[in-house]
Scaffold this motif. Structure first.
Motif, PDB file in Angstrom:
ATOM      1  N   ILE A 155      58.363  75.757  92.798  1.00 43.83           N
ATOM      2  CA  ILE A 155      59.502  76.765  92.712  1.00 43.83           C
ATOM      3  C   ILE A 155      60.777  75.864  92.216  1.00 43.83           C
ATOM      4  N   GLN A 156      61.596  76.485  91.537  1.00 44.27           N
ATOM      5  CA  GLN A 156      62.809  75.993  91.006  1.00 44.27           C
ATOM      6  C   GLN A 156      63.871  77.188  91.014  1.00 44.27           C
ATOM      7  N   ASP A 157      64.879  76.806  91.566  1.00 41.26           N
ATOM      8  CA  ASP A 157      66.100  78.134  91.810  1.00 41.26           C
ATOM      9  C   ASP A 157      65.418  79.328  92.403  1.00 41.26           C
ATOM     10  N   ARG A 158      64.597  78.978  93.619  1.00 42.07           N
ATOM     11  CA  ARG A 158      64.055  80.032  94.311  1.00 42.07           C
ATOM     12  C   ARG A 158      63.103  80.967  93.380  1.00 42.07           C
ATOM     13  N   VAL A 159      62.712  80.631  92.369  1.00 38.22           N
ATOM     14  CA  VAL A 159      61.715  81.288  91.740  1.00 38.22           C
ATOM     15  C   VAL A 159      60.463  80.497  91.321  1.00 38.22           C
ATOM     16  N   ILE A 160      59.231  81.108  90.827  1.00 38.00           N
ATOM     17  CA  ILE A 160      58.162  80.330  90.653  1.00 38.00           C
ATOM     18  C   ILE A 160      58.239  79.844  89.111  1.00 38.00           C
ATOM     19  N   VAL A 161      58.198  78.664  88.962  1.00 38.79           N
ATOM     20  CA  VAL A 161      58.225  78.172  87.654  1.00 38.79           C
ATOM     21  C   VAL A 161      56.849  77.459  86.883  1.00 38.79           C
ATOM     22  N   PHE A 231      61.045  68.567  87.946  1.00 41.43           N
ATOM     23  CA  PHE A 231      60.423  69.593  86.963  1.00 41.43           C
ATOM     24  C   PHE A 231      61.398  69.921  85.811  1.00 41.43           C
ATOM     25  N   ARG A 232      60.916  69.359  84.550  1.00 34.21           N
ATOM     26  CA  ARG A 232      61.716  69.449  83.395  1.00 34.21           C
ATOM     27  C   ARG A 232      63.147  69.240  83.571  1.00 34.21           C
ATOM     28  N   ASP A 233      63.313  68.048  84.345  1.00 32.74           N
ATOM     29  CA  ASP A 233      64.555  67.129  84.576  1.00 32.74           C
ATOM     30  C   ASP A 233      65.390  67.911  85.531  1.00 32.74           C
ATOM     31  N   LEU A 234      64.970  68.863  86.436  1.00 32.07           N
ATOM     32  CA  LEU A 234      65.675  69.432  87.433  1.00 32.07           C
ATOM     33  C   LEU A 234      64.988  69.327  88.579  1.00 32.07           C
TER      34      LEU A 234
END
Length: 535
Positions: A155-161, A231-234
């Motif tokens: 999860i990144q920024d409250r969404v599934i990535v 994840f991807r630098d974030l």
């Protein structure tokens, strides 16, 4: 090795103040590949992959504008921006203000220019290698996650990535359904978006339990391990997921079974308490009945002896016969009362062993003398055989003689007239290393009677069991209640010994018991007495 790529932006034709064109060949020999473009074509030149370094000729205000427009690109792409200016013009200051990382004089020799550019090229090459390695690691990591057996998602920024195939199978969704979707649609409670940090004792992994709503509508119980990742630098949160529905079902069933078991235990405890009360009432009743019967039997037996001894007058043959039958019935009833009282005492846990050193031969002789009237009446031959090395032994004299009376009495009862009964005592050396030098006393009673069917041999020591009739059915010729051998077993085991039978129908029986040289069972109370020395 791939040569470093330098993008040289210059004014065409060369500005009048330019010190001359770059010596491209000299730079190539130093491992640098120069691509020349006019400042007016800057946008087209940058449409390709970013170069390792940008060298801009700044010989006019127009070139300063170009330099300023390149500054954001240089910073964003981390590409060194170097300005080449004519000496003595003051443009070096303007070039630095317009975003140049470094300024060189156009009159520098090729070797000197290459020496100035090399550090920036190495900087860019190192960045490229690091970014390349990072991309390789990321692809490798994602490939490993795709092959992970358990479910994984990020999860990144409250969404599934990201989700792996394991989570696809677990949830029933494919990754295209879930990517960029909020995870709260799947779970009964929100998931954490970060893990607290800054304290050494803070966990690196959070373990959670949730309910997961699958695509088909079913709900399963899962356990999650949450950890913070890049994840991807974030920053992102990664969750490892495992289906524990089956285990949870088993745990719930186990808890329910345990609850029922506890209730059963409570019920059994109540039943046990009721049984204890009933057992106590039964024991008290038996004690009272046997006491009253024994008192009455003592009186009847006393009068019977007076009459048989003709102390109150002479008897004719018919009167004597009637009195003998009465005596025999009194004797049988006396044995019955003794056995009933004995088993009641043992059940109540009140049996006490009065241990002492006793001559084995004397006890066997006492039993034969006690039973002589029955032996003579049945016209039997009873012999005692005591091995020479059997002298004294530690046991409760009265109780072991009671065992012998019961065993020999049974043999008399089931041996036809003219038969033989042998009582043998011998020492049996223990075979185990622990018991080296010690021995058991073994006493056996063998007869030539009707024997016991093989199927009944193991049951002869059970309470209320008799040969030839199941418990609860009417007795046959040999009356009794089936307590004699059960009492024998209780007494022998209380001494720490064992008792068994060997027999075949119509071939006689041998009943044997042993007494260890180290009595006794710890749960029986013993009251030692003074040692009796043999005469």
């Amino acid at each position: 090795m791939i040569p470093a790529r330098i993008l040289h932006l210059c004014e065409k034709p060369l500005h009048a103040r330019c010190g001359g064109a770059l010596d491209v060949e000299a730079l190539r020999q130093r491992g640098m590949r120069v691509e020349v473009a006019g400042v007016e074509t800057t946008g087209t030149a940058l449409d390709q992959a970013p170069p390792d370094c940008i060298l801009v000729d700044v010989f006019s205000p127009t070139a300063l504008v170009t330099l300023q427009s390149l500054a954001p690109f240089s910073i964003a792409q981390d590409v060194p921006l170097v300005a080449r200016v004519p000496g003595g013009t003051g443009l070096d200051v303007n070039a630095r203000a317009s975003g140049a990382w470094q300024v060189v004089i156009d009159s520098l020799a090729p070797d000197s220019l290459a020496a100035v550019l090399e550090p920036w090229i190495h900087h860019r090459s190192a960045l490229d290698r690091a970014e390349h390695n990072q991309r390789v690691l990321e692809r490798t990591y994602l490939a490993l996650l795709d092959r992970f057996c358990d479910g994984l998602f990020a999860i990144q920024d409250r969404v599934i990535v990201y989700i792996n195939p394991g989570f696809e199978g677990l949830s029933g969704y494919n990754r295209h359904d879930l990517i960029e979707s909020p995870p709260d649609l799947l779970f009964d409670d929100p998931l954490p978006v970060s893990i607290p940090s800054g304290e050494e004792e803070e966990p690196l992994v959070l373990f959670l339990s949730r309910k997961l709503r699958r695509k088909d509508g079913t709900v399963i119980t899962i356990e999650l391990g949450a950890s913070a990742i890049q994840f991807r630098d974030l920053p992102a949160m990664q969750f490892a997921v495992r289906d524990v529905t089956f285990r949870q079902t088993l745990e719930d069933e186990l808890l329910e079974a345990n609850r029922k078991l506890q209730q059963r235990n409570l019920d059994l405890r109540e039943v046990n308490e009721r049984f204890k009360e009933i057992f106590k009432q039964r024991t008290d009743f038996l004690n009272m009945v046997t006491h009253e019967l024994r008192t009455s039997m003592t009186v009847i037996s006393g009068y019977n002896r007076l009459l048989l001894n003709e102390d109150v007058g002479p008897l004719n043959e018919r009167q004597r016969m009637f009195l003998e039958e009465s005596r025999k019935s009194c004797d049988r009833l006396s044995v019955f009362i003794t056995n009933l009282l004995g088993i009641s005492t043992m059940d109540a846990g009140r049996m006490v062993l009065d241990l002492g050193e006793n001559r084995v031969a004397d006890s066997i002789e006492n039993v034969i003398t006690h039973l002589k009237p029955l032996i003579d009446e049945r016209e039997l031959t009873v012999r005692g055989r005591v091995d020479p090395d059997v002298g004294t032994f530690s046991f409760d004299k009265d109780k072991i003689e009671q065992v012998l009376i019961n065993l020999v009495g049974n043999a008399i009862k089931f041996t036809p007239p003219g038969g033989k009964i042998t009582i043998r005592a011998r020492r049996v050396t223990l075979e185990t290393p622990v018991g080296e030098g010690e021995f058991n006393l073994e006493i056996s009673v063998a007869d030539t009677g009707v024997g016991i069917p093989e199927k009944d041999v193991e049951a002869v020591f059970d309470e209320y069991w008799q040969v030839g009739r199941p418990s609860g059915k009417a007795p046959g010729e040999n009356k009794g209640i089936g307590l004699g051998l059960a009492i024998c077993r209780r007494i022998v085991e209380a001494h720490g010994g064992r008792i068994w039978a060997r027999s075949r129908s119509q071939e006689g029986s041998t009943l044997t018991f042993t007494l260890p040289s180290r009595p006794l069972r710890s749960d029986w109370v013993a009251r030692p007495r003074a040692v009796t020395r043999p005469a």
